[in-house]
Every structure is written in structure tokens, then in C-alpha cells.
Design an enzyme around this catalytic site. Sequence first.
Site, PDB file in Angstrom:
ATOM      1  N   ARG A 117     116.206  59.191  47.352  1.00 44.68           N
ATOM      2  CA  ARG A 117     115.931  57.742  47.420  1.00 44.68           C
ATOM      3  C   ARG A 117     115.579  57.275  48.833  1.00 44.68           C
ATOM      4  O   ARG A 117     115.729  56.101  49.169  1.00 44.68           O
ATOM      5  CB  ARG A 117     117.087  56.909  46.882  1.00 44.68           C
ATOM      6  N   LYS A 139     101.573  52.794  54.172  1.00 45.42           N
ATOM      7  CA  LYS A 139     101.108  53.289  52.873  1.00 45.42           C
ATOM      8  C   LYS A 139     101.396  54.783  52.833  1.00 45.42           C
ATOM      9  O   LYS A 139     101.026  55.510  53.760  1.00 45.42           O
ATOM     10  CB  LYS A 139      99.603  53.085  52.718  1.00 45.42           C
ATOM     11  N   GLU A 181      85.997  55.137  61.138  1.00 44.75           N
ATOM     12  CA  GLU A 181      86.997  54.071  60.920  1.00 44.75           C
ATOM     13  C   GLU A 181      87.066  53.149  62.138  1.00 44.75           C
ATOM     14  O   GLU A 181      87.280  51.942  61.998  1.00 44.75           O
ATOM     15  CB  GLU A 181      88.380  54.671  60.641  1.00 44.75           C
ATOM     16  N   LYS A 220      94.408  47.094  63.487  1.00 43.19           N
ATOM     17  CA  LYS A 220      95.012  47.398  62.187  1.00 43.19           C
ATOM     18  C   LYS A 220      96.360  46.687  62.047  1.00 43.19           C
ATOM     19  O   LYS A 220      96.650  46.089  61.014  1.00 43.19           O
ATOM     20  CB  LYS A 220      95.183  48.906  61.993  1.00 43.19           C
ATOM     21  N   GLU A 230      98.755  44.163  50.783  1.00 45.21           N
ATOM     22  CA  GLU A 230      97.348  44.109  50.415  1.00 45.21           C
ATOM     23  C   GLU A 230      97.067  43.105  49.304  1.00 45.21           C
ATOM     24  O   GLU A 230      96.389  43.412  48.314  1.00 45.21           O
ATOM     25  CB  GLU A 230      96.865  45.520  49.996  1.00 45.21           C
ATOM     26  N   ARG A 234      94.446  42.322  54.011  1.00 38.66           N
ATOM     27  CA  ARG A 234      94.397  43.769  54.273  1.00 38.66           C
ATOM     28  C   ARG A 234      93.177  44.417  53.610  1.00 38.66           C
ATOM     29  O   ARG A 234      92.725  45.477  54.027  1.00 38.66           O
ATOM     30  CB  ARG A 234      95.703  44.436  53.807  1.00 38.66           C
ATOM     31  N   ASN A 238      89.005  47.581  53.691  1.00 42.52           N
ATOM     32  CA  ASN A 238      88.270  48.368  52.692  1.00 42.52           C
ATOM     33  C   ASN A 238      86.768  48.352  52.922  1.00 42.52           C
ATOM     34  O   ASN A 238      86.013  48.874  52.101  1.00 42.52           O
ATOM     35  CB  ASN A 238      88.560  47.832  51.276  1.00 42.52           C
ATOM     36  N   HIS A 241      84.665  51.237  51.879  1.00 45.11           N
ATOM     37  CA  HIS A 241      85.520  52.156  51.120  1.00 45.11           C
ATOM     38  C   HIS A 241      85.265  52.154  49.606  1.00 45.11           C
ATOM     39  O   HIS A 241      85.650  53.094  48.926  1.00 45.11           O
ATOM     40  CB  HIS A 241      87.000  51.850  51.389  1.00 45.11           C
ATOM     41  N   HIS A 245      84.923  55.849  48.989  1.00 47.27           N
ATOM     42  CA  HIS A 245      85.924  56.651  48.254  1.00 47.27           C
ATOM     43  C   HIS A 245      85.281  57.402  47.102  1.00 47.27           C
ATOM     44  O   HIS A 245      85.610  58.560  46.833  1.00 47.27           O
ATOM     45  CB  HIS A 245      87.043  55.752  47.711  1.00 47.27           C
ATOM     46  N   HIS A 260      86.415  62.165  55.226  1.00 50.35           N
ATOM     47  CA  HIS A 260      86.629  60.759  54.878  1.00 50.35           C
ATOM     48  C   HIS A 260      85.647  59.877  55.667  1.00 50.35           C
ATOM     49  O   HIS A 260      84.971  59.019  55.101  1.00 50.35           O
ATOM     50  CB  HIS A 260      88.071  60.377  55.208  1.00 50.35           C
TER      51      HIS A 260
HETATM   52  N1  GLY Z   1      93.472  52.461  55.149  1.00 52.44           N
HETATM   53  C1  GLY Z   1      93.489  51.157  54.637  1.00 52.44           C
HETATM   54  C2  GLY Z   1      94.823  50.495  54.707  1.00 52.44           C
HETATM   55  O1  GLY Z   1      95.725  51.001  55.362  1.00 52.44           O
HETATM   56  O2  GLY Z   1      95.004  49.449  54.129  1.00 52.44           O
END
Ligand code: GLY
Length: 358
Positions: A117, A139, A181, A220, A230, A234, A238, A241, A245, A260
Site C-alpha cells: 500500500r 504520474k 519535450e 512543468k 489533469e 495540465r 499534451n 501528444h 502517442h 517518444h
Molecule cells: N507528461 C505529461 C504530464 O505529466 O502531464
Amino acid sequence: MQKEPVLLNLALVHHLVGQGALRQAAAYFSGYKKIFILVDENTEKICLPVFLRYLPEVDVTGYVRIISGESNKNIQTASSIWQQLTLFHAERDSLLVNLGGGVITDIGGFAAATFKRGMNFINVPTTLLGQIDAAIGSKTGVDFNEYKNQIGLFAHPKAVVIDPVFLATLDQKQIRSGYAEMLKYALIMDIPLLKLMGLQHLREINGNIGAMTIKAVSDKISIVEKDMHESGLRKLLNFGHTVGHALETFFLKTEHPVTHGEAIAAGMICATMISAGWPGFECHSPEQIYQTIDRDFTRLKFAGSDIPEIMRLMQQDKKTKENKLHFTLLYKLGEAVPDIIVPEEKVRESLHFYLRNQ
Ligand code: GLY
């Protein structure tokens, strides 16, 4: 001239960024009964000696090893991390140090956050892409079936240590991947960064990289601190992306996977093309953006007949809701708008435009 390293905070998590960060990071690694370091075969050989040279005081209990590569960012690899932690008798109050690129920090964060956990983890990103993106913003996750980052959770590391010393270990392909990026931040929100990057040919890692990394990291952080989960802002991140993606997944299944950054560079061309024709937008000089991207990235090789498959992959992405494709578009240079629904026909057109105008 900024004195490095600098300390930036996100959700009370310290991000120590810049030249000398590792040397000053010892305190983050103290107070744990057991410390494990997650590595792949590359970071074990190349980055671990650097880490241990700068942080000799870190008392390592054991190494958790996985095989590198996006194709291994899956639940089986996460399971192997849990297995190794179990054999080491890791506890919730142990620490896992994620030493590597985006795959390591994503899967390491995920494995740590779910083990018993939730055990502690610290991200020490070693690629440019990891340093300015993946390791920041909490994330964590793995790919599932053919979809990227489909399984995961938001989980805060105890700290993030970002030292450009690792960048010297990268090849040009990896640098270029992060560079895409970095260019993204510049285009959506940071014209001074665009100037710092010089709108010039990607060069060897140079004296500016520390300053550029600090700017990208603070870009960022400034977005994520306003919208961790998000729900709006946020999504600015994208840019490039939605198409990117899908292209990354498409090429992963071929004999010529792309990085990427290469996929995102292509996605940024498509998104810029859509932005340039968007009603009310002031994205008036898209050619300048295409040229900047084309100088450092060769166009990806796919055929018009591949576009239906690329569109299918896009439909499965998390950014697609109720069958509608959501894009971040450029209102103008340095300013973007998230979450715009773009008709499929327009997206298809942008892919044909990408193939045609090279
Ligand atoms: N890589 C996009 C984000 O962290 O939201």
C-alpha cells in the site's frame, strides 16, 4: 546567472535541480532502514557508478533490476519489482530510488506506490526526457495491452533529484527525445526558453543545458501545481501528444520503433497545422515551427495507408472521450489552449499534410 542547483517545490516535494544537485542530495536518502535502487542494464552500468560516486554515504541494501525499454513497461515487469522487493524483505518505510529514464521512474513509482500500500520512493532521472517531464508531476504507471500508461496512479515521490551530470552519458537519440519535450514547453508557454534554445540546430549538450533544464522543470511544476490531476490546465502538456502517442504505439509494433520525442515532434507538426487553421487563433507563422522541428527530426516514415490504423490507436487513447479527439492547440507562439475537440477529418488531414510537406 542562476546559482545551481536550485530548489523547486511541487506539492511540498523538493525538486533539487541543476549542476551539483547530486552532491547536495545526501539528506534525502537518510533515515531509511533499507534503501533499494531500481536500475536497468544500462543505468546499472553507466549511471549507478556516477550516483554512488557523488553519494557515497547512501547505504544501499540491494539492487532491483529490470530490462530497459518501453516494451517492458508492463505489469509483468512491475510484478518482478514486487517480487524482488519481497525477497529483500522491503517494508513500507524502506526507500526505492528510481535511477533511470521515464520507464524507470514511471514503473518504479507505480511499483513502490502499490507495494504494501505504498513505500517511499525518490526519482533520480538520468535522461533529458525524464528530467524535464516523466520524473516530475507524480504520474506513475505502466502500459497495458497496446495502450500507453493505461494503468497507474498519482503518487508523490519523497524528492526528485535532477542533475545534468547524467546527460553526458546519453547518445544523441536520447538527447533529441528530451529536446522535443523541451521545445514543447517553449512553444506552449515559454518564449524566453525558445530564445535560450536558440531556434537553432540541436547541438551537443552544451553549457546552456543546466539553465534550459531548470526552466523546463519550473514550467512543468508551474502547471502541475495548479492542476495535479489533469482536470484542465495540465492538459496543456499534451501538445503534440494526441497524434504523437498514436504514432509512438504504431511504431512500437514495427521493426523500427521511434523514441517518444520523435513521435511528439511529429505530433507537434500535426497539432501546429491544425492550430494554424483554427478559427480565431493567431498561430500565423506555422512554417517557422515546422522548420524548427524539421531541423532536428527527420520525418517519420509511414504511408497514407497506415493512417486508418493510426486513427484507430488515437481513438483508444486516454485523451479521447466519447469518441471525440481532444487536442491542445497553439493559440499563438508561447500560448496554448487545452482540450479542444478536433474533428477526425481535420486530424486525418494533418497526417496527410505531415506526409506531403517534407
Ligand atoms: N507528461 C505529461 C504530464 O505529466 O502531464
